[in-house]
Design a protein around this motif. Structure first.
Motif, PDB file in Angstrom:
ATOM      1  N   ARG A  41       5.813   6.481   3.575  1.00  0.00           N
ATOM      2  CA  ARG A  41       5.733   5.241   3.315  1.00  0.00           C
ATOM      3  C   ARG A  41       7.143   4.821   2.273  1.00  0.00           C
ATOM      4  N   VAL A  42       8.024   5.939   2.153  1.00  0.00           N
ATOM      5  CA  VAL A  42       8.922   5.629   0.924  1.00  0.00           C
ATOM      6  C   VAL A  42      10.016   4.591   1.801  1.00  0.00           C
ATOM      7  N   LYS A  43      10.314   4.660   2.891  1.00  0.00           N
ATOM      8  CA  LYS A  43      11.298   3.857   3.676  1.00  0.00           C
ATOM      9  C   LYS A  43      10.593   2.580   3.565  1.00  0.00           C
ATOM     10  N   ASP A  44       9.579   2.441   4.017  1.00  0.00           N
ATOM     11  CA  ASP A  44       8.980   0.791   4.022  1.00  0.00           C
ATOM     12  C   ASP A  44       8.999   0.327   2.613  1.00  0.00           C
ATOM     13  N   PHE A  45       8.571   1.281   1.502  1.00  0.00           N
ATOM     14  CA  PHE A  45       8.580   0.654   0.358  1.00  0.00           C
ATOM     15  C   PHE A  45       9.645   0.066  -0.250  1.00  0.00           C
ATOM     16  N   ARG A  84       0.751  -1.141   0.141  1.00  0.00           N
ATOM     17  CA  ARG A  84      -0.057   0.024  -0.080  1.00  0.00           C
ATOM     18  C   ARG A  84       0.855   1.378   0.092  1.00  0.00           C
ATOM     19  N   VAL A  85       0.994   1.894  -1.297  1.00  0.00           N
ATOM     20  CA  VAL A  85       1.938   3.129  -1.408  1.00  0.00           C
ATOM     21  C   VAL A  85       1.221   4.269  -0.859  1.00  0.00           C
ATOM     22  N   SER A  86      -0.002   4.285  -0.682  1.00  0.00           N
ATOM     23  CA  SER A  86      -0.680   5.661   0.048  1.00  0.00           C
ATOM     24  C   SER A  86      -2.028   5.285   0.310  1.00  0.00           C
TER      25      SER A  86
END
Length: 251
Positions: free
Chosen positions: A242-246, A201-203
């Motif tokens: 969420r960039v780091k988790d992505f 889930r990117v957003s």
């Protein structure tokens, strides 16, 4: 407090480690399989608390406790549905439902600390839990979705879906043949239905399939823009938080 994490999905393990760090709890040890965990417990002092995923890469995590006597407290991290979780309640075991919420994590830690003065080893009846799980692999993630087309029902295989997105209070699946299908489910309800190795889930608006990612481009405010193989109706942006988790998920 001596804490370890046993989780076969490394991005999930690193995310939990960071969340614990925000609560001033260090989890230096992360184990990813039954075999690795058994070897570690034989050689090391057992921790105060274990965050334990159920399904590991080489079997159920229960096998660790059946092979060794471990008196550590356990908080399960799981994607299983509410019915399966009855087993954990019956055995007085704490659990966190994936994806883990920081507030729920803090509450679980507080509950564990409150029990410390009278903490006793938990006796876990793994056979009873297995009966409720039935077939863990089948219960965890959806393999297909059914959608209504007029008077007909159509089945869509999960591997054919490039992304899920929300629009005008509806949730849609976009397939690799360029079609949109309205689903009778919210985007939030997909959290426990989708294989986390396949979808992220990117957003608040999008879930994307890792196999559908064609390109990733730096975007404003430290975000990322994702280009999918065929979907191009809206910009797919990875939210800043969420960039780091992505990036961990991509590995």
């Amino acid at each position: 407090m001596n804490v370890i994490i046993i989780e076969d999905e490394k991005p999930s393990a690193r995310r939990l480690q960071r969340m614990l760090g925000n609560l001033m709890i260090e989890a230096h040890t992360m184990l990813h399989s039954v075999e690795e965990s058994i070897a570690w417990f034989i050689e090391n002092k057992h921790p105060d608390l274990i965050f334990l995923d159920i399904q590991l890469s080489d079997g159920l995590s229960f096998e660790i406790f059946e092979a060794l006597e471990i008196n550590s407290a356990v908080i399960f991290t799981t994607a299983y549905d509410a019915y399966a979780l009855q087993a954990f309640k019956l055995n007085s075991i704490d659990y966190l439902l994936k994806p883990i919420d920081e507030e729920d994590l803090a509450k679980a830690i507080a509950k564990y600390k409150m029990r410390l003065p009278t903490q006793k080893p938990v006796v876990i009846d793994f056979d009873d839990i297995r009966k409720l799980l039935v077939n863990p692999l089948d219960l965890t993630y959806k393999k297909r979705f059914s959608v209504k087309l007029g008077q007909h029902l159509k089945l869509i295989a999960i591997e054919d879906i490039e992304c899920f997105y929300s629009e005008n209070k509806g949730t849609y699946a976009y397939t690799k043949d360029g079609r949109n299908y309205l689903l009778d489910i919210s985007l939030e309800q997909l959290d426990s239905d989708l294989e986390p190795k396949l979808f992220f889930r990117v957003s608040r608006k999008f879930y994307v399939n890792i196999n559908a990612i064609k390109d990733m481009i730096s975007y404003t405010n430290s975000r990322l823009q994702i280009k999918l193989n065929t979907y191009n109706e809206q910009d797919v942006i990875v939210a800043r938080e969420r960039v780091k988790d992505f990036k961990d998920w991509l590995e």
